[in-house]
Design a protein around this motif. Structure first.
Motif, PDB file in Angstrom:
ATOM      1  N   VAL A  21       4.219  23.353 -14.864  1.00 55.78           N
ATOM      2  CA  VAL A  21       2.957  22.905 -14.276  1.00 55.78           C
ATOM      3  C   VAL A  21       2.794  21.442 -14.641  1.00 55.78           C
ATOM      4  O   VAL A  21       2.890  21.075 -15.818  1.00 55.78           O
ATOM      5  CB  VAL A  21       1.757  23.706 -14.802  1.00 55.78           C
ATOM      6  CG1 VAL A  21       0.459  23.166 -14.189  1.00 55.78           C
ATOM      7  CG2 VAL A  21       1.910  25.185 -14.499  1.00 55.78           C
ATOM      8  N   VAL A  39       3.053  23.401  -9.200  1.00 58.55           N
ATOM      9  CA  VAL A  39       3.434  24.605  -9.933  1.00 58.55           C
ATOM     10  C   VAL A  39       4.830  24.991  -9.467  1.00 58.55           C
ATOM     11  O   VAL A  39       5.081  25.130  -8.266  1.00 58.55           O
ATOM     12  CB  VAL A  39       2.447  25.754  -9.668  1.00 58.55           C
ATOM     13  CG1 VAL A  39       2.925  27.040 -10.311  1.00 58.55           C
ATOM     14  CG2 VAL A  39       1.060  25.386 -10.191  1.00 58.55           C
ATOM     15  N   VAL A  79      -3.418  28.956 -13.149  1.00 60.07           N
ATOM     16  CA  VAL A  79      -3.685  27.516 -13.205  1.00 60.07           C
ATOM     17  C   VAL A  79      -4.983  27.198 -12.473  1.00 60.07           C
ATOM     18  O   VAL A  79      -5.796  26.386 -12.947  1.00 60.07           O
ATOM     19  CB  VAL A  79      -2.506  26.742 -12.596  1.00 60.07           C
ATOM     20  CG1 VAL A  79      -2.836  25.261 -12.456  1.00 60.07           C
ATOM     21  CG2 VAL A  79      -1.254  26.921 -13.446  1.00 60.07           C
TER      22      VAL A  79
END
Length: 414
Positions: free
Chosen positions: A231, A255, A270
């Motif tokens: 990430v 990602v 996320v």
């Protein structure tokens, strides 16, 4: 190269002497090598960003037109800098992808000058023997790999239609025939608060605070992520003046994981980090549609094997590295639609931080970049010729239906 020939075809005769296709390919490649190295150096000295590669496309097309024999189509797929250049009229139709764009502030830090020059060199070397090998060779100028997923756009517009396989070669830190290339999702996240004077902030809602909370939460999340997960974020805007509470902030986030299902799973966590930032700062949040949404790469095992053999014959080595992981690429989208390969070749002396650095751009413009152009371009050309001469492989590539590919975890899939 296998000595076998396809049915009804034999070696070309020049002045009564039989010439093998591989010999003609090598001779033609060596003859064109100064031209393609000059093209690589021109791209290095004149980098252009995604969708703006007008000079780059023009330089490549000038080389092809000077050579002759190519049918050129410009502005394909609705992209002004995309093009195709086709030579030969054979039954096996193979594409070579030439990436065009550079990185902001860095130039060709991913070696797209090497990629494009290798593809052009392979196309030029194959042109004289294309019909002999029952080949159609199509060079595709593909913009915006770094940002915008140009190949995915071209796929949607049918530019890759009719190809039986697509190939390219990429410079990096190691020689790998089947590198592990991850799937990717890319979004823009916008926070909307309320500006205020920094000395009297009581009624302000600080959008930059939401960014800080989100990034801290993502940092804590990393301890629960898979080894192959990544990430990364970049703050595009979070205020303009130190004495003004920023009411707007924009973050881009990528990602990566082994496949899109894992990207989607990780993105849900996320996204929660960004939502936590918005909640803590009392601001609202908007998330864009995916700016890029790319599969992991599926290497065609037979084509990759042929490339490795040809590259090894040129002096390349392919050790069994424990870590074969790279980033992501829009070429992955091509690989889920047709047989494809994306081998990588090392540049000796490359910095440990690898691609996407100014140091790598300098290396790609020098002797090591030139070596990768020669090895990569010639190995691509010989691999395509091998595929054309291999009856079983030619039949598999040209028949409709599922194709064979190597999974990220290893092994062969259908």
């Amino acid at each position: 190269m296998s000595p076998a020939t396809i049915a009804g075809r034999s070696d070309v005769e020049e002045d009564g002497v039989a010439t093998r296709p591989e010999d003609r390919i090598r001779e033609e490649f060596d003859r064109e090598l100064p031209t393609i190295l000059a093209l690589s150096h021109h791209m290095s000295a004149n980098p252009e960003l995604a969708f703006e590669e007008h000079g780059t496309a023009a330089a490549i097309l000038a080389v092809l037109r000077e050579h002759g024999g190519f049918t050129v189509e410009e502005s394909v797929g609705g992209l002004a800098t995309a093009f195709t250049a086709t030579v030969g009229s054979g039954g096996l139709v193979v594409g070579l992808c030439a990436e065009l764009d550079a990185l902001p502030g860095i130039g060709h830090g991913c070696g797209h000058n090497v990629i494009a020059a290798s593809a052009v060199g392979a196309a030029l070397a194959l042109a004289p023997v294309a019909d002999q090998l029952d080949l159609t060779v199509r060079l595709l100028g593909t913009p915006a790999e770094e940002r915008g997923a140009g190949k995915a756009i071209l796929l949607r517009h049918g530019v890759f239609d009719g190809l039986h396989a697509a190939l390219m070669v990429h410079p990096t830190l190691k020689d790998m025939a089947t590198p592990h290339i991850r799937a990717l999702g890319h979004w823009a996240v916008s926070f909307h608060g309320r500006t205020g004077h920094a000395s009297r902030p009581f009624d302000a809602l600080n959008a930059a605070d939401a960014v800080t909370v989100a990034q801290v939460a993502i940092g804590l999340l990393r301890q629960q992520m898979r080894d192959s997960d990544r990430v990364h974020t970049v703050i595009k805007h979070a205020g303009d003046s130190v004495n003004v509470i920023p009411g707007e902030a924009i973050v881009e986030v990528m990602v990566r994981s082994d496949d899109l299902s894992q990207v989607e799973e990780l993105w849900s966590r996320v996204r929660a980090c960004f939502e936590a930032g918005a909640l803590a700062a009392g601001v609202t949040m908007e998330i864009s549609e995916p700016l890029m949404w790319l599969n992991g790469f599926r290497h065609d095992s037979d084509l990759a094997h042929l490339f490795r053999q040809n590259a090894e014959a040129l002096g390349r080595t392919f050790p069994d590295y424990p870590d074969r992981s790279l980033g992501s690429t829009d070429m992955s989208e091509v690989s889920v639609h047709m047989p494809a390969i994306h081998p990588v070749l090392s540049l000796a002396g490359a910095p440990e931080d690898g691609n996407h650095t100014a140091a790598f751009a300098r290396l790609a413009a020098g002797p090591e970049g030139d070596r990768a152009v020669r090895d990569g371009g010639l190995a691509l050309a010989l691999t395509i010729a091998d595929a054309a001469l291999d009856r079983e492989l030619r039949h598999r590539l040209t028949r409709p239906g599922p194709f064979r590919w190597s999974s990220p975890a290893g092994g062969t899939q259908r």
